[in-house]
Design a protein around this motif. Structure first.
Motif, mmCIF file in Angstrom:
data_model
loop_
_atom_site.group_PDB
_atom_site.id
_atom_site.type_symbol
_atom_site.label_atom_id
_atom_site.label_comp_id
_atom_site.label_asym_id
_atom_site.label_seq_id
_atom_site.Cartn_x
_atom_site.Cartn_y
_atom_site.Cartn_z
ATOM 1 N N LEU A 125 0.846 -1.312 -0.030
ATOM 2 C CA LEU A 125 -0.122 -0.033 0.111
ATOM 3 C C LEU A 125 0.846 1.249 -0.100
ATOM 4 O O LEU A 125 0.237 2.419 0.184
ATOM 5 C CB LEU A 125 -0.886 0.149 1.098
ATOM 6 C CG LEU A 125 -2.177 -1.073 1.082
ATOM 7 C CD1 LEU A 125 -2.727 -1.379 2.391
ATOM 8 C CD2 LEU A 125 -3.119 -0.746 0.090
ATOM 9 N N GLN A 126 2.121 1.142 -0.135
ATOM 10 C CA GLN A 126 3.238 2.283 -0.402
ATOM 11 C C GLN A 126 3.031 3.241 0.958
ATOM 12 O O GLN A 126 2.811 4.434 0.780
ATOM 13 C CB GLN A 126 2.720 2.954 -1.586
ATOM 14 C CG GLN A 126 3.315 2.158 -2.849
ATOM 15 C CD GLN A 126 2.941 2.657 -4.272
ATOM 16 O OE1 GLN A 126 2.087 3.412 -4.003
ATOM 17 N NE2 GLN A 126 3.657 2.208 -5.145
ATOM 18 N N GLY A 142 -6.721 9.019 2.690
ATOM 19 C CA GLY A 142 -6.215 7.783 2.097
ATOM 20 C C GLY A 142 -5.250 7.007 3.124
ATOM 21 O O GLY A 142 -5.282 5.881 2.845
ATOM 22 N N LYS A 146 -5.888 3.224 4.339
ATOM 23 C CA LYS A 146 -4.834 2.186 4.295
ATOM 24 C C LYS A 146 -4.402 1.698 5.418
ATOM 25 O O LYS A 146 -4.282 0.378 5.607
ATOM 26 C CB LYS A 146 -3.529 2.931 3.511
ATOM 27 C CG LYS A 146 -3.572 3.255 2.193
ATOM 28 C CD LYS A 146 -2.388 3.987 1.643
ATOM 29 C CE LYS A 146 -2.341 4.332 0.215
ATOM 30 N NZ LYS A 146 -1.220 4.825 -0.357
ATOM 31 N N THR A 166 -12.869 1.604 -1.763
ATOM 32 C CA THR A 166 -12.010 2.462 -2.440
ATOM 33 C C THR A 166 -12.176 4.060 -2.301
ATOM 34 O O THR A 166 -11.527 4.854 -3.072
ATOM 35 C CB THR A 166 -11.965 2.124 -4.075
ATOM 36 O OG1 THR A 166 -13.408 2.271 -4.379
ATOM 37 C CG2 THR A 166 -11.625 0.726 -4.294
ATOM 38 N N LEU A 169 -9.469 6.665 -2.104
ATOM 39 C CA LEU A 169 -8.148 5.910 -2.311
ATOM 40 C C LEU A 169 -7.698 6.553 -3.585
ATOM 41 O O LEU A 169 -8.529 6.684 -4.666
ATOM 42 C CB LEU A 169 -8.009 4.438 -2.372
ATOM 43 C CG LEU A 169 -8.073 3.833 -0.917
ATOM 44 C CD1 LEU A 169 -8.255 2.452 -1.223
ATOM 45 C CD2 LEU A 169 -6.917 4.221 -0.070
ATOM 46 N N SER A 173 -3.408 3.512 -5.332
ATOM 47 C CA SER A 173 -3.769 2.582 -4.133
ATOM 48 C C SER A 173 -5.013 1.595 -4.428
ATOM 49 O O SER A 173 -4.830 0.628 -4.133
ATOM 50 C CB SER A 173 -4.359 3.672 -3.157
ATOM 51 O OG SER A 173 -3.205 4.487 -2.672
#
Lengths: 255, 529
Positions: A125-126, A142, A146, A166, A169, A173
């Motif tokens: 998910l960075q 966001g 996450k 979503t 996001l 993502s």
């Protein structure tokens, strides 16, 4: 080959005062399946999920998760699933790290598994590890979502229930989430996904149920015919434009 | 450099949270600081006015008072330095920039200097001004005073830099060993309460002027002068500012520079070590990510919600800290009122009147403060859904939710009872009886408040009649029964057993009855989408 049922909802009824929102919802979700539950806004998707996860009482019907009844054996049933709400649902005064530790502690997650899973999901998910040291209230919408996604998977649930995950996001993502979902079902787990984004559902789901006026009006297996993914949107629109039904499905999911 | 200082400022004062919360927190801190300065100046000027007639006593006393302030400001410097120099969040943010450790340390020291200067303006300057006004010193004293924070910074920062790493190690150890942390907390609270009690005795002696003359005898003044001239570094600082002498000035600066440089060397060494250790940990979450058992995890969550949410500073956590002081002031005032004038006559007829009044007020204060945390479900804000999906029994979750504020209230009310006992306002009988009644009523009020809140969340109708009755009426029933029995000269313990017995009869059956209802109400609690 007989399929094992992961989520079983039988004749679910739920009213808010005199307003009947769920009139007779019956559906079965099989293990290893990515199941989409679609409908327009305010049609009862979230209410169905709330009944499934035990945060709302229902008037009639039965719900079981991996064989555990949510009413009669709520603790065992709650251990079966991870849940992501459409709006981030976490303790914002905690740091990301505190929140994940909290969830891991409550679900008695093995420390090593917790660490490995954290690393995997943070990468996917960075999210940076350093972000975990900041209070969640300082995160963007966001980032909060996450963290909630990570928290929902940290205890390795067999069922993953996502309610419009979503929202908020970014495109990268959403792509990462799709990947995580695909990996998750590959391991034999089950996903129950609600969304009004019919394109997303058509793209990734194995089977889809459409809800209208308190009933499941159509259940469709998208694996059987690849073209059916393309026609889903049309069918969806037809159902709501025609607005035809007031009767329950036949058990197979078709009206 | 300016950007780095700006970054440290942000680190110190994070820029998140609602503006109203920021304002309310700033307001609360300002009120506390103002109160502290008020008491500080009051005590200082009252004593100084009394003892200035003795030769050298004023300067010595100034030195003693300044020593206390230097200690407090140094303690603040240790805490601030820990936040500035050993902050992992800062490390993670800074690791990507090509900035040398020397520059980072220098910037943090500049920030620390300004912060310490501000603290000294708040806490040391009022002493200087009071001293100057009482002793009619000339204007140069006030001009020189502006340099005080610079001179004291050498000592404060020097000591802080030496102590900050051991402090960091100890605090990390305590964080990882919760039982030791709990025991340390109890010891610190007990020690704090003891000091608090003694300070209050001194404070009240100052307020009632008659007792003050007994405090400052010739012998005690001589001791005070001797002590004042021995306390380092305040003895040097006072001499520099009251009777400037080049020799003393340079001696002080030389010693303090040595302390400062030694501290700086010490800090640089450990700062580098700390950064390296974080870098080593960077690729391993192993040590940081802890998983505790569910019950402990839920307890920790409640603590975080109570202490990290600023809305509870005003209504609960902040009030807990002042509970001993508040209890002392009220009970002391009550004792004064009831031992003078017409009331003194009634007291003779009702021998247990004052102890009972004290118990009533102690319990009432404790319950009123505790009610600030009686919003168990509301404090979850939007997380009721999360709460209900956790695989933990509803009764366990609710019990933990109730027990944390209950235990905190109990610990701090124990602090209040000890303070009053140490200051001879209540005797051991009142201590025991009052505390038992307090436990019983706190528990009852907490359970009933939870029941009422759950009912409200389910039905939408707010009704707090029951908790109001249990908060205020039951203690009055206890008071009246005890008073009547003591009028008939029953032994205090018989009075106690009968009164508490009645309280138990009025409380326990009801609590047992609502126990199952509470669980049902929690299960029925619905969240809105």
């Amino acid at each position: 080959m007989e399929k094992n049922i992961a989520i079983e909802v039988q004749h679910l009824k739920k009213s808010y005062g005199k307003k009947e929102v769920l009139k007779d919802i019956t559906l079965e979700v099989y293990q290893g399946e990515l199941f989409g539950f679609v409908g327009v806004n305010g049609i009862g998707k979230s209410t169905t999920i709330d009944c499934m996860i035990g945060v709302k009482k229902f008037d009639d019907g039965e719900i079981s998760l991996n064989g555990f009844d949510i009413v009669h054996d709520p603790i065992s049933a709650k251990k079966q699933f991870g849940y992501v709400a459409s709006e981030p649902d976490c303790y914002e005064v905690m740091t990301g790290y505190n929140y994940l530790s909290f969830i891991a502690g409550v679900y008695k997650v093995d420390k090593q598994y917790f660490l490995d899973k954290c690393k995997y999901l943070l990468d996917k998910l960075q999210l940076k590890e350093s972000d975990l040291h900041l209070p969640i209230m300082s995160y963007s919408h966001g980032m909060k979502q996450k963290i909630c996604i990570i928290a929902s998977l940290i205890h390795n649930p067999k069922i993953w229930i996502l309610d419009e995950p979503t929202v908020g996001l970014d495109i990268l993502s959403v792509e990462a989430l799709n990947e995580i979902m695909k990996d998750y079902v590959k391991e034999g787990n089950t996903i129950f996904l609600t969304s009004h984004n019919i394109d997303l559902v058509a793209d990734i789901c194995d089977r889809v149920a459409i809800i209208n006026k308190g009933y499941v009006v159509k259940t469709k297996d998208l694996r059987e015919n690849p073209k059916s993914r393309k026609t889903l949107k049309k069918e969806f629109l037809t159902i709501y434009q025609d607005d035809p039904i007031e009767k329950p499905n036949d058990g197979e999911g078709n009206k | 450099m300016f950007n780095l200082i700006k970054k440290d400022f942000r680190l110190f004062f994070p820029d998140y949270g609602h503006i109203s919360k920021k304002i309310s927190t700033a307001l609360f801190i300002s009120i506390i600081v103002a109160l502290f300065i008020g008491i500080e100046v009051y005590v200082f000027t009252t004593i100084l006015n009394k003892i200035k007639i003795y030769q050298n006593a004023a300067t010595a006393f100034f030195s003693i008072f300044l020593f206390v302030i230097v200690l407090l400001v140094t303690l603040a410097a240790v805490l601030n330095a820990s936040k500035l120099f050993f902050n992992e969040q800062d490390f993670h943010q800074m690791m990507i920039y090509p900035i040398s450790n020397v520059k980072k340390i220098a910037t943090k020291l500049v920030f620390l200097f300004f912060f310490q200067y501000f603290l000294n303006v708040c806490f040391a300057f009022p002493l200087f001004i009071s001293y100057g006004m009482i002793l009619n010193v000339d204007a140069s004293f006030y001009v020189l005073m502006l340099c005080y924070p610079i001179l004291s910074f050498l000592f404060e920062a020097g000591v802080a830099m030496i102590l900050v790493y051991p402090y960091k190690l100890i605090s990390t150890f305590l964080k990882n060993h919760l039982i030791v942390q709990f025991i340390t907390m109890i010891i610190l609270i007990a020690g704090g309460v003891y000091l608090y009690g003694n300070f209050l005795t001194l404070f009240m002696s100052l307020v009632s002027n008659n007792e003050m003359d007994q405090l400052f005898t010739i012998t005690s003044i001589e001791r005070l002068i001797k002590l004042g001239y021995q306390l380092f570094p305040s003895n040097y600082l006072v001499m520099i500012f009251t009777n400037f002498n080049v020799g003393i000035f340079f001696t002080y600066v030389a010693i303090m520079l040595a302390v400062f440089l030694f501290g700086l060397g010490f800090l640089s060494l450990f700062y580098t070590h700390f950064n390296q250790s974080i870098q080593r940990k960077q690729h391993s979450l192993q040590k940081k990510m802890q998983v505790y058992p569910p019950i402990f995890t839920l307890i920790k969550k409640e603590f975080i919600l109570l202490f990290k949410d600023s809305s509870y500073i005003f209504t609960f956590t902040g009030l807990l800290l002042v509970e001993p002081f508040l209890s002392y002031l009220i009970c002391h005032a009550m004792s004064t009122v009831f031992t003078h004038g017409i009331f003194a006559y009634y007291i003779m007829v009702l021998p247990n009147f004052i102890p009972l009044v004290n118990i009533v007020f102690l319990v009432l204060i404790s319950i009123i403060i505790n009610k600030g945390a009686n919003q168990y479900i509301t404090m979850e804000k939007n997380n009721v859904r999360l709460l209900k999906t956790l695989p933990v029994k509803a009764t366990t979750q609710l019990l933990i939710k109730v027990s944390i504020p209950f235990l905190l209230s109990l610990i701090f009310s124990l602090g209040a009872f000890i303070t009053l006992y140490v200051t001879n306002i209540i005797d051991s009988n009142s201590f025991i009886i009052g505390f038992v009644v307090n436990i019983l009523l706190l528990f009852a009020v907490d359970i009933i408040s939870l029941y009422e809140e759950l009912k409200q969340k389910n039905n939408g109708s707010k009704n707090t009649l029951l908790s109001t009755i249990y908060s205020y009426l039951l203690i009055l029933i206890f008071f009246i029964i005890s008073l009547v029995l003591s009028y008939f000269n029953f032994d205090i313990w018989i009075v106690f057993f009968i009164s508490v017995g009645i309280l138990v009869l009025l409380t326990l059956p009801f609590l047992i009855c609502i126990r199952s209802r509470v669980k049902r109400l929690f299960d029925a609690l619905e969240v809105s989408n």
